[in-house]
Design an enzyme around this catalytic site. Structure first.
Site, short mmCIF file in Angstrom:
data_model
loop_
_atom_site.label_atom_id
_atom_site.label_comp_id
_atom_site.label_asym_id
_atom_site.label_seq_id
_atom_site.Cartn_x
_atom_site.Cartn_y
_atom_site.Cartn_z
N GLU A 241 2.97 25.26 6.06
CA GLU A 241 3.27 25.77 4.57
C GLU A 241 4.49 26.54 4.39
OE1 GLU A 241 -1.18 25.18 2.30
OE2 GLU A 241 -0.31 27.34 2.74
N CYS A 242 5.29 26.03 3.46
CA CYS A 242 6.66 26.98 3.35
C CYS A 242 7.28 27.61 4.72
CB CYS A 242 6.30 27.98 2.41
SG CYS A 242 7.47 28.76 1.68
#
Length: 436
Positions: free
Chosen positions: A324-325
């Site tokens: 994520e990210c």
């Protein structure tokens, strides 16, 4: 579920100081205190936990349905008192309704029955502050309201004048905080630095508690607390695998606490490891999950972490990896830092990102999966939040999802996938109930 919600007219008014000081002071008084954060914030809950000793959880009316909100609120079981911290200003949210609201702190307070303690920066004004407070009190007539805490008060005369305005408006003053310049927590571009990075967090929180004891009527706040009975709770999010190797260190720390609680409650085993310490993920794990964080601050160390990268690649030969990210960026080919230096990343995806060309990305995200990701089938609808400054230079792999903002507008950051490896720029908050 008795408690209060700490909010303000805007960001930067001192509500975090009040929140952390109140959590610690009430804990020192022998109460078991449960903290919550209204809205999509993954930094503040770690500070809350340091202040009160219990995990803090997000309550988000845009990204969460009623069942999930009740399940998360139920984490207060066994606590004597709840304190929630709002996001931005009390009524700030989005324009288009989400699963159960617009994402405002006022909605959280009204749904839970927690009276609002409004922190007002009264610098540069006196009686006029009462007009602001009265407007916030009246804007949503059915909102429970406890009173105000006056912050950055310059002198006894300033306090008298400001109190006079509040008295005329019929608003209880719960505390008066004198102006001090040494109480601000360090910040960087995403807001506060992480709790694990603070050089002396315990001393800072103890100082906030002492400051509040000296200037806030804690007994009045306790007396003002109230709350509604919980509505019927749904399940917490299900785990994406049975044994999950979770990256956890200063570069990877942004995971919503309710997700981890849901995974554990369903019997999943979470095995933490530190890429910054060049640790490989557990070779017996079913899934490797790389949360967001600040990999751009540690890109050189991550590029040199040969055991970590080799372990990640070995895992991806047969089993899923998701990022994520910041974790997504580390799964890519390269990350260019703000000085323009390129650092080679894991190379499991073709993604190349840059902080040299900064671009601000902020907001709620609704994603319809085009391809499966760990624990979720194609077609599943997810809710999340995106907040970063990186720019995509290359993204050659297929899109993982069709992604839209809170108003339904298309978002270019679709995430991507290659074999068992996937990643998104948004941080997962929930799956739309009944949607798959």
């Amino acid at each position: 579920m008795r408690g209060v919600l700490i909010s303000a007219p805007s960001s930067g008014t001192g509500k975090t100081t009040v929140m952390l000081g109140l959590l610690r002071a009430l804990s020192e008084d022998g109460l078991a205190v449960q903290a919550f954060k209204s809205g999509p914030d993954y930094i503040d809950p770690a500070f809350h936990r340091a202040a009160c000793g219990r995990p803090s959880f997000n309550l988000d009316s845009w990204a969460m349905g009623e069942g999930l909100l009740s399940a998360i609120a139920g984490q207060a079981a066994g606590a004597d008192f709840c304190v929630a911290e709002g996001s931005m200003g009390l009524y700030d949210g989005v324009a288009t309704r989400g699963l159960s609201g617009f994402g405002t702190s006022a909605e959280t307070a009204r749904r839970m029955g927690w009276p609002v303690v409004l922190v007002l920066d009264v610098g540069g004004q006196a009686q006029s502050a009462a007009a602001t407070a009265l407007g916030f009190r009246s804007y949503m007539p059915d909102l429970p309201f406890a009173g105000v805490i006056l912050n950055r008060v310059a002198s006894p005369r300033h306090e008298r004048l400001t109190r006079a305005g509040m008295e005329r408006a019929g608003l209880p003053v719960l505390g008066v905080l004198p102006r001090r310049g040494d109480l601000t927590l360090p910040e960087r571009h995403l807001g506060l630095i992480q709790a694990v990075e603070h050089p002396d967090l315990e001393a800072a929180i103890a100082g906030y508690a002492a400051f509040l004891r000296a200037h806030v009527d804690l007994a009045a706040i306790r007396a003002a607390a109230s709350g509604h009975r919980l509505r019927e709770a749904g399940p917490l999010p299900a785990p994406p695998a049975q044994r999950i190797a979770l990256a956890q260190d200063a570069a990877f720390s942004f995971t919503y606490p309710h997700l981890l609680e849901g995974w554990r409650a369903a019997g999943a085993e979470i095995v933490p490891f530190s890429p910054l310490a060049d640790e490989a993920p557990d070779p017996g794990a079913d899934l490797v999950w790389l949360p967001g964080g600040y990999p751009e601050l540690h890109a050189g160390r991550l590029a040199a972490a040969t055991r970590f990268r080799a372990g990640l690649r070995a895992h991806a030969e047969t089993r899923p990896v998701h990022g994520e990210c910041g974790g997504y960026m580390v799964l890519g080919q390269g990350l260019i830092d703000k000085e323009g230096t390129r650092h080679e990343m894991a190379g499991l995806l073709g993604l190349v990102t840059s902080y040299e060309r900064r671009k601000f990305h902020l907001g709620y995200r609704r994603a319809v999966l085009r391809a499966p990701m760990p624990g979720l089938a194609a077609g599943t609808i997810l809710r999340g939040h995106e907040f970063h400054y990186s720019t995509i230079l290359e993204q050659p792999d297929p899109a993982l999802a069709e992604v839209a903002d809170a108003d339904g507008g298309p978002v270019a950051e679709t995430g991507s996938h290659r074999g068992p490896v996937s990643g998104t720029f948004f941080h997962l908050i929930s799956q739309e109930e009944g949607a798959s």
